[in-house]
Motif scaffolding. Sequence first.
Motif, PDB file in Angstrom:
ATOM      1  N   MET A 273       0.805  -1.192   0.000  1.00 30.19           N
ATOM      2  CA  MET A 273       0.000   0.000   0.000  1.00 30.19           C
ATOM      3  C   MET A 273       0.852   1.261   0.000  1.00 30.19           C
ATOM      4  N   ASN A 274       2.008   1.215   0.633  1.00 29.74           N
ATOM      5  CA  ASN A 274       2.889   2.380   0.630  1.00 29.74           C
ATOM      6  C   ASN A 274       3.367   2.715  -0.770  1.00 29.74           C
ATOM      7  N   ASN A 275       3.615   1.672  -1.587  1.00 33.91           N
ATOM      8  CA  ASN A 275       4.049   1.910  -2.959  1.00 33.91           C
ATOM      9  C   ASN A 275       2.961   2.597  -3.776  1.00 33.91           C
ATOM     10  N   ILE A 276       1.702   2.261  -3.503  1.00 36.49           N
ATOM     11  CA  ILE A 276       0.603   2.914  -4.210  1.00 36.49           C
ATOM     12  C   ILE A 276       0.618   4.405  -3.909  1.00 36.49           C
ATOM     13  N   LYS A 277       0.733   4.744  -2.643  1.00 34.63           N
ATOM     14  CA  LYS A 277       0.724   6.154  -2.264  1.00 34.63           C
ATOM     15  C   LYS A 277       1.990   6.857  -2.745  1.00 34.63           C
ATOM     16  N   LYS A 278       3.087   6.150  -2.726  1.00 37.87           N
ATOM     17  CA  LYS A 278       4.366   6.770  -3.053  1.00 37.87           C
ATOM     18  C   LYS A 278       4.566   6.965  -4.553  1.00 37.87           C
ATOM     19  N   TYR A 279       4.122   6.021  -5.366  1.00 34.89           N
ATOM     20  CA  TYR A 279       4.406   6.093  -6.797  1.00 34.89           C
ATOM     21  C   TYR A 279       3.166   6.276  -7.665  1.00 34.89           C
ATOM     22  N   PHE A 280       2.134   5.496  -7.421  1.00 33.49           N
ATOM     23  CA  PHE A 280       0.982   5.491  -8.310  1.00 33.49           C
ATOM     24  C   PHE A 280       0.095   6.719  -8.129  1.00 33.49           C
ATOM     25  N   LEU A 281      -0.158   7.127  -6.901  1.00 32.05           N
ATOM     26  CA  LEU A 281      -1.059   8.235  -6.630  1.00 32.05           C
ATOM     27  C   LEU A 281      -0.589   9.555  -7.252  1.00 32.05           C
ATOM     28  N   PRO A 282       0.695   9.932  -7.136  1.00 29.63           N
ATOM     29  CA  PRO A 282       1.123  11.174  -7.793  1.00 29.63           C
ATOM     30  C   PRO A 282       0.985  11.118  -9.315  1.00 29.63           C
ATOM     31  N   VAL A 283       1.269   9.971  -9.913  1.00 27.00           N
ATOM     32  CA  VAL A 283       1.137   9.841 -11.363  1.00 27.00           C
ATOM     33  C   VAL A 283      -0.327   9.891 -11.770  1.00 27.00           C
ATOM     34  N   LEU A 284      -1.214   9.293 -10.980  1.00 32.69           N
ATOM     35  CA  LEU A 284      -2.641   9.341 -11.262  1.00 32.69           C
ATOM     36  C   LEU A 284      -3.167  10.779 -11.176  1.00 32.69           C
TER      37      LEU A 284
ATOM     38  N   THR B 211     -20.586  10.809 -13.508  1.00 30.76           N
ATOM     39  CA  THR B 211     -20.395  11.527 -12.251  1.00 30.76           C
ATOM     40  C   THR B 211     -20.269  10.553 -11.089  1.00 30.76           C
ATOM     41  N   ILE B 212     -21.064   9.497 -11.091  1.00 33.03           N
ATOM     42  CA  ILE B 212     -20.974   8.493 -10.023  1.00 33.03           C
ATOM     43  C   ILE B 212     -19.644   7.756 -10.077  1.00 33.03           C
ATOM     44  N   PHE B 213     -19.195   7.380 -11.282  1.00 35.82           N
ATOM     45  CA  PHE B 213     -17.887   6.729 -11.412  1.00 35.82           C
ATOM     46  C   PHE B 213     -16.768   7.658 -10.950  1.00 35.82           C
ATOM     47  N   THR B 214     -16.873   8.931 -11.283  1.00 31.32           N
ATOM     48  CA  THR B 214     -15.880   9.901 -10.845  1.00 31.32           C
ATOM     49  C   THR B 214     -15.898  10.034  -9.324  1.00 31.32           C
ATOM     50  N   ALA B 215     -17.071  10.046  -8.733  1.00 32.11           N
ATOM     51  CA  ALA B 215     -17.177  10.133  -7.273  1.00 32.11           C
ATOM     52  C   ALA B 215     -16.505   8.934  -6.608  1.00 32.11           C
ATOM     53  N   ILE B 216     -16.721   7.759  -7.140  1.00 29.79           N
ATOM     54  CA  ILE B 216     -16.084   6.554  -6.579  1.00 29.79           C
ATOM     55  C   ILE B 216     -14.570   6.639  -6.724  1.00 29.79           C
ATOM     56  N   LEU B 217     -14.109   7.054  -7.918  1.00 26.84           N
ATOM     57  CA  LEU B 217     -12.664   7.205  -8.152  1.00 26.84           C
ATOM     58  C   LEU B 217     -12.053   8.172  -7.145  1.00 26.84           C
ATOM     59  N   PHE B 218     -12.700   9.314  -6.929  1.00 27.53           N
ATOM     60  CA  PHE B 218     -12.124  10.302  -6.030  1.00 27.53           C
ATOM     61  C   PHE B 218     -12.323   9.960  -4.561  1.00 27.53           C
ATOM     62  N   LEU B 219     -13.273   9.119  -4.234  1.00 28.52           N
ATOM     63  CA  LEU B 219     -13.346   8.602  -2.861  1.00 28.52           C
ATOM     64  C   LEU B 219     -12.125   7.736  -2.556  1.00 28.52           C
ATOM     65  N   VAL B 220     -11.755   6.895  -3.505  1.00 27.82           N
ATOM     66  CA  VAL B 220     -10.578   6.039  -3.324  1.00 27.82           C
ATOM     67  C   VAL B 220      -9.308   6.892  -3.264  1.00 27.82           C
ATOM     68  N   ILE B 221      -9.170   7.820  -4.212  1.00 27.42           N
ATOM     69  CA  ILE B 221      -7.988   8.690  -4.225  1.00 27.42           C
ATOM     70  C   ILE B 221      -7.929   9.510  -2.936  1.00 27.42           C
ATOM     71  N   GLY B 222      -9.053  10.093  -2.541  1.00 30.68           N
ATOM     72  CA  GLY B 222      -9.095  10.898  -1.324  1.00 30.68           C
ATOM     73  C   GLY B 222      -8.757  10.107  -0.075  1.00 30.68           C
TER      74      GLY B 222
ATOM     75  N   PHE C  88      -5.668  11.554   1.930  1.00 30.01           N
ATOM     76  CA  PHE C  88      -5.874  12.200   3.230  1.00 30.01           C
ATOM     77  C   PHE C  88      -5.695  11.255   4.416  1.00 30.01           C
ATOM     78  N   LYS C  89      -5.343  10.025   4.153  1.00 30.89           N
ATOM     79  CA  LYS C  89      -5.201   9.024   5.206  1.00 30.89           C
ATOM     80  C   LYS C  89      -4.215   9.472   6.289  1.00 30.89           C
ATOM     81  N   ASN C  90      -3.079  10.021   5.891  1.00 35.41           N
ATOM     82  CA  ASN C  90      -2.066  10.434   6.858  1.00 35.41           C
ATOM     83  C   ASN C  90      -1.925  11.952   6.965  1.00 35.41           C
TER      84      ASN C  90
END
Length: 159
Positions: free
Chosen positions: A1-12, A118-129, A133-135
Amino acid sequence: MNNIKKYFLPVLILYLALMCLYVSYLFIIDDYNIMKSIYQPYKTFIQLSPFNNWNIFITILKGIFGVAGFIKYMINRKLINYFNTLFLVMTVFEIVFQLCNQIVQFKNLSIYVDLVSTIFTAILFLVIGFYYFKNAKIKEVIPQILLGISLTVISYHLH
């Protein structure tokens, strides 16, 4: 999970910000077609405020903030920064506004396409958020959240 936040999230976030800028460009040159958006993933994530709210300002701002946030991440290696937070907050509040528009104006079957995106976007941004914002320390991001809400509201009233 750390790799997702460290590498994938900024690129996304960078990818989504570049798509905001690209869709803004298409809209400015009059090549944007809301009905084609279901077939083009870069358009389904950002429906430029459908119906009577043709609002290009928020998409340009989100794109600039997302790219600036990625550049700041590359320089400081700090994912939670001012610009990324603005990008996410503005997108989340735009989704809230769009869902309100969809529910209030859902009287035509063709609007269903925008509601689904809009619903798909909301789900995507719930996961990203969640991962973003987890830490995060809430006290540090309150100014960005308030500025993001203000910019979204102002942008929606500029159309």
